[in-house]
Design an enzyme around this catalytic site. Structure first.
Site, mmCIF file in Angstrom:
data_model
loop_
_atom_site.group_PDB
_atom_site.id
_atom_site.type_symbol
_atom_site.label_atom_id
_atom_site.label_comp_id
_atom_site.label_asym_id
_atom_site.label_seq_id
_atom_site.Cartn_x
_atom_site.Cartn_y
_atom_site.Cartn_z
ATOM 1 N N HIS A 1 19.558 -36.718 -0.215
ATOM 2 C CA HIS A 1 18.666 -36.914 0.930
ATOM 3 C C HIS A 1 17.207 -36.627 0.566
ATOM 4 O O HIS A 1 16.392 -36.355 1.453
ATOM 5 C CB HIS A 1 19.110 -36.041 2.104
ATOM 6 C CG HIS A 1 20.473 -36.378 2.613
ATOM 7 N ND1 HIS A 1 20.753 -37.552 3.258
ATOM 8 C CD2 HIS A 1 21.644 -35.699 2.527
ATOM 9 C CE1 HIS A 1 22.036 -37.587 3.578
ATOM 10 N NE2 HIS A 1 22.605 -36.477 3.145
ATOM 11 N N CYS B 1 0.837 -1.200 0.000
ATOM 12 C CA CYS B 1 0.000 0.000 0.000
ATOM 13 C C CYS B 1 0.872 1.250 0.000
ATOM 14 O O CYS B 1 2.026 1.234 0.405
ATOM 15 C CB CYS B 1 -0.941 0.046 1.198
ATOM 16 S SG CYS B 1 -1.995 -1.381 1.416
ATOM 17 N N GLU C 1 18.827 -17.449 -3.371
ATOM 18 C CA GLU C 1 18.430 -16.138 -3.881
ATOM 19 C C GLU C 1 18.120 -16.204 -5.371
ATOM 20 O O GLU C 1 17.176 -15.576 -5.851
ATOM 21 C CB GLU C 1 19.537 -15.122 -3.603
ATOM 22 C CG GLU C 1 19.295 -13.730 -4.157
ATOM 23 C CD GLU C 1 18.075 -13.021 -3.589
ATOM 24 O OE1 GLU C 1 17.699 -11.970 -4.138
ATOM 25 O OE2 GLU C 1 17.477 -13.522 -2.603
ATOM 26 N N LYS D 1 14.449 -15.231 -7.062
ATOM 27 C CA LYS D 1 14.255 -14.245 -8.132
ATOM 28 C C LYS D 1 13.405 -14.826 -9.259
ATOM 29 O O LYS D 1 12.531 -14.171 -9.805
ATOM 30 C CB LYS D 1 15.608 -13.788 -8.684
ATOM 31 C CG LYS D 1 16.378 -12.885 -7.759
ATOM 32 C CD LYS D 1 15.749 -11.530 -7.650
ATOM 33 C CE LYS D 1 15.685 -10.909 -6.306
ATOM 34 N NZ LYS D 1 15.287 -11.540 -5.143
ATOM 35 N N GLU E 1 9.808 -15.046 -8.113
ATOM 36 C CA GLU E 1 9.168 -13.751 -7.900
ATOM 37 C C GLU E 1 8.654 -13.124 -9.190
ATOM 38 O O GLU E 1 7.553 -12.554 -9.202
ATOM 39 C CB GLU E 1 10.155 -12.790 -7.225
ATOM 40 C CG GLU E 1 10.381 -13.069 -5.752
ATOM 41 C CD GLU E 1 11.391 -12.112 -5.146
ATOM 42 O OE1 GLU E 1 11.130 -11.596 -4.051
ATOM 43 O OE2 GLU E 1 12.455 -11.896 -5.767
ATOM 44 N N ARG F 1 5.523 -0.401 -4.514
ATOM 45 C CA ARG F 1 5.161 -1.023 -3.241
ATOM 46 C C ARG F 1 4.140 -2.156 -3.415
ATOM 47 O O ARG F 1 3.922 -2.943 -2.507
ATOM 48 C CB ARG F 1 4.598 0.038 -2.279
ATOM 49 C CG ARG F 1 5.641 1.027 -1.809
ATOM 50 C CD ARG F 1 5.031 2.082 -0.919
ATOM 51 N NE ARG F 1 4.542 1.549 0.331
ATOM 52 C CZ ARG F 1 5.284 1.418 1.435
ATOM 53 N NH1 ARG F 1 6.557 1.766 1.419
ATOM 54 N NH2 ARG F 1 4.768 0.942 2.549
ATOM 55 N N LYS G 1 6.908 -4.201 -2.343
ATOM 56 C CA LYS G 1 8.303 -3.857 -2.049
ATOM 57 C C LYS G 1 8.567 -3.845 -0.552
ATOM 58 O O LYS G 1 9.579 -4.346 -0.096
ATOM 59 C CB LYS G 1 8.617 -2.492 -2.652
ATOM 60 C CG LYS G 1 10.074 -2.066 -2.523
ATOM 61 C CD LYS G 1 10.972 -2.923 -3.377
ATOM 62 C CE LYS G 1 12.412 -2.460 -3.355
ATOM 63 N NZ LYS G 1 13.301 -3.431 -4.011
ATOM 64 N N TRP H 1 -3.362 -2.525 -1.278
ATOM 65 C CA TRP H 1 -3.071 -3.958 -1.418
ATOM 66 C C TRP H 1 -4.045 -4.666 -0.488
ATOM 67 O O TRP H 1 -3.965 -4.517 0.725
ATOM 68 C CB TRP H 1 -1.614 -4.228 -1.036
ATOM 69 C CG TRP H 1 -1.092 -5.576 -1.413
ATOM 70 C CD1 TRP H 1 -0.559 -5.952 -2.608
ATOM 71 C CD2 TRP H 1 -1.004 -6.731 -0.564
ATOM 72 N NE1 TRP H 1 -0.151 -7.260 -2.556
ATOM 73 C CE2 TRP H 1 -0.413 -7.767 -1.319
ATOM 74 C CE3 TRP H 1 -1.374 -6.995 0.760
ATOM 75 C CZ2 TRP H 1 -0.173 -9.037 -0.805
ATOM 76 C CZ3 TRP H 1 -1.145 -8.253 1.275
ATOM 77 C CH2 TRP H 1 -0.554 -9.258 0.492
ATOM 78 N N ASN I 1 -2.875 2.257 5.730
ATOM 79 C CA ASN I 1 -2.044 1.069 5.534
ATOM 80 C C ASN I 1 -2.050 0.258 6.817
ATOM 81 O O ASN I 1 -2.122 0.822 7.908
ATOM 82 C CB ASN I 1 -0.598 1.450 5.217
ATOM 83 C CG ASN I 1 -0.443 2.114 3.878
ATOM 84 O OD1 ASN I 1 -1.359 2.125 3.066
ATOM 85 N ND2 ASN I 1 0.729 2.670 3.631
ATOM 86 N N GLY I 2 -1.939 -1.076 6.685
ATOM 87 C CA GLY I 2 -1.864 -1.925 7.867
ATOM 88 C C GLY I 2 -3.176 -2.606 8.176
ATOM 89 O O GLY I 2 -4.069 -2.699 7.332
#
Length: 606
Positions: free
Chosen positions: A503, A2, A480, A484, A487, A27, A601, A74, A100-101
């Site tokens: 394993h 948001c 990482e 990526k 994402e 964001r 973000k 969001w 927001n929140g």
């Protein structure tokens, strides 16, 4: 997650807010809207979709008034819809709010307000806030109505959760803002020149300064570089004269800071996407991070009995690199924690040093972990990109990674900058120097692999399952790299320490499955990686080999030749081709790398 923007000043508010909201798109959001106050009434335009889509339908800039608020939402409470989009209004239509929140106790308050006759139009927790402020306005001291600020203050005192609010009231030449756990910054604009020259000439009706508020600094860089950062429990009133801060009902002063970032730094500058621009900026950001002073943090670390390193997502992978380096270089053991799990499992007390890693310095899980650690007597070192962020303000020592604005949702240059400062920190604790002569040239060499990675991405455009493997420092690089690809290309990618293949994961390696092997020759695990690669090949796996070893490269269907590099600096080079692979794989599938679905973000809700 948001984005909030607030403006009051001499400009027309709507176009100003619109531009700032566009700068906050990184964001993550699913709807957008703007509300302005003019001639004693509030007008709202909002809808589902990206800002450009909402603007095309409703013309977000065509709102009168010099005070307003805007939002990119969001969804948390209530699906993305026009009714649930912000700003939201009260029963009278004279109050508007963006939020927001999460208000955790909103249902309790909503039932109370329903009994008092309030009518709700959305499914959100946010609407409870604006109706509660409306109700509070009716009940001031004695028989008087409460002031705007008092009504917001009383409402905020009722809420549980993490939130940031900006509230607009018709007929009031001010905005009221509140924060608890979700970031808000106050931006100080410049007064009009007395001569009346420039883009906005002075007149009797628009004389004065201008003030801004936003969820993040980049939103306001085209207007100001002077900021004050709100703390949890702060309530701020902004008007054309400036900002008045109070904390838990008492007036307080907050330090005003000047940031070095410029609006140009947050623009694409000819690149098709921010993501590829920021990948290429690593030629500058990595060497800059390797020059950062880590002395105070190293001193705290040397005196600590226990070291905990915490982060989320990409930042957690940087923590894993640091854990390995600290053990290898300094003989010190550190526990690496996913921040959201820290409170449940970590044993923390006096003598513990927490190294908290967060690109934004506002990540809620990391902030709550730090709060828990401090409550138990721990000291905190903050590793962040944002000067004045909540994490930085609440720490005993700060290391700013200095990467500059990162607009793409996925972390690229901020990851390598985090790893760079953590590498330098591990060496400083060990009393060793970092040899970086010629390293910039090696970064340039790796960035020049872009056509190669584009070609590989094209050949894998229909592939939806990937495995990444590495040993030692290469294992978190593999994690990482897989993240990526997940994402922004939206494909299944798993990463394992290569020794873990036998394993369990080896059962999933079948004919044609790509296995990306990160295998620098500088480590002690080089010969073991060769064996792991052969295991995968024997089961039909197609190998992409990233190495500076000719023997290892021979095993690859796709050979990515890397420049020789010292072991401690290898993560900084080896992640770059994986970032490029993710970027080009995203484009091959027709996605927007800057705005991946369902991601934000800065994650400010638990």
């Amino acid at each position: 997650m948001c984005g909030i923007v607030g403006y009051i000043g001499y400009r027309k508010a709507a176009p100003t807010i619109f531009g700032c909201l566009k700068a906050l798109e990184y964001r993550g959001y699913d709807s957008a809207g703007i509300a302005t106050s003019h001639d004693g009434r509030i007008t709202v335009k909002r809808d589902v979709g990206k800002i450009a889509e909402v603007h095309k339908k409703h013309d977000l800039e065509d709102l009168e008034g010099h005070a307003g608020i805007g939002h990119t939402r969001w969804a948390t409470h209530g699906a993305p819809s026009q009714l649930n989009a912000h700003p939201l209004c009260d029963c009278t239509g004279r109050l508007a709010i963006v939020h927001n929140g999460v208000i955790e106790n909103y249902m309790e308050i909503k039932h109370e307000l329903l009994r008092k006759g309030h009518k709700f139009k959305s499914e959100t927790d946010t609407e409870v806030a604006v109706h509660l402020i409306e109700e509070n306005l009716k009940h001031g001291a004695g028989r008087k109505q409460a002031s705007f600020e008092e009504a917001v203050r009383k409402a905020v005192a009722r809420f549980r959760g993490n939130y940031a609010f900006a509230v607009l009231k018709a007929g009031e030449d001010k905005l009221v803002l509140a924060r608890n756990g979700s970031p808000l910054v106050i931006g100080f604009g410049n007064p009009l020149s007395a001569s009346g020259k420039g883009p906005h000439s002075r007149s009797a009706e628009n004389e004065g300064n201008e003030m801004f508020a936003a969820s993040d600094v980049p939103a306001l860089l085209s207007h100001t570089r002077d900021f004050a950062f709100m703390e949890d429990g702060d309530l701020v009133v902004i008007d054309r004269r400036g900002a008045r801060f109070e904390h838990e009902g008492r007036p307080i002063k907050r330090k005003r800071m000047h940031v070095s970032w410029t609006a140009k730094m947050a623009q694409k500058e000819g690149y098709p996407h921010f993501t590829i621009k920021e990948i290429n900026e690593q030629i500058l950001s990595i060497p800059a991070a390797l020059r950062v002073d880590v002395g105070k943090a190293a001193k705290l670390m040397r005196g600590a009995r226990h070291i905990h390193v915490i982060g989320c997502g990409t930042s957690y992978h940087a923590c894993l690199v640091f854990r390995h380096l600290l053990a290898r270089l300094a003989g010190r053991e550190a526990e690496a924690w996913v921040a959201s799990e820290y409170k449940e499992g970590a044993v923390v007390g006096p003598g513990t040093l927490v190294v908290a890693v967060s690109q934004s310095g506002e990540t809620i899980d990391t902030m709550l972990a730090v709060k828990h650690a401090r409550a138990h007597g721990a000291k905190v070192v903050a590793i962040t990109n944002v000067v004045g962020s909540s994490l930085a303000r609440g720490s005993d020592a700060n290391i700013y990674i200095g990467a500059g604005p990162e607009v793409g949702v996925v972390a690229t240059k901020t990851f390598t900058s985090q790893v760079a400062v953590l590498t330098k920190l591990a060496l400083a604790v060990a009393g060793k120097k970092l040899a970086i002569n010629g390293f910039s040239k090696k970064i340039k060499t790796v960035l020049a692999l872009a056509p190669k990675m584009k070609e590989i991405a094209h050949s894998l455009r229909t592939t939806n399952d990937y495995f990444f493997i590495g040993r030692g420092l290469a294992a978190p690089v593999a994690m990482e790299g897989a993240l990526k690809l997940k994402e922004i290309a939206y494909v299944h990618a798993e990463a394992y320490p290569a020794g873990e293949l036998k394993h369990g994961p080896l059962s999933l390696i079948a004919d044609g499955v790509p296995v990306i092997a990160i295998a620098p020759a500088s480590g002690e695990t080089h010969h073991k990686m060769l064996g792991n690669i052969k295991e995968c090949k024997a089961r039909g796996g197609k190998i992409m080999a990233l190495s500076d070893s000719p023997h290892l490269l021979e095993e690859g269907k796709w050979k990515v030749a890397m420049p020789p590099v010292s072991e401690e600096l290898s993560p900084l080079l080896y992640i770059i081709p994986l970032q490029l692979l993710a970027y080009y794989s995203c484009l091959e599938r027709g996605h927007d790398p800057d705005k991946p679905r369902n991601l934000a973000k800065s994650v400010t809700v638990e």
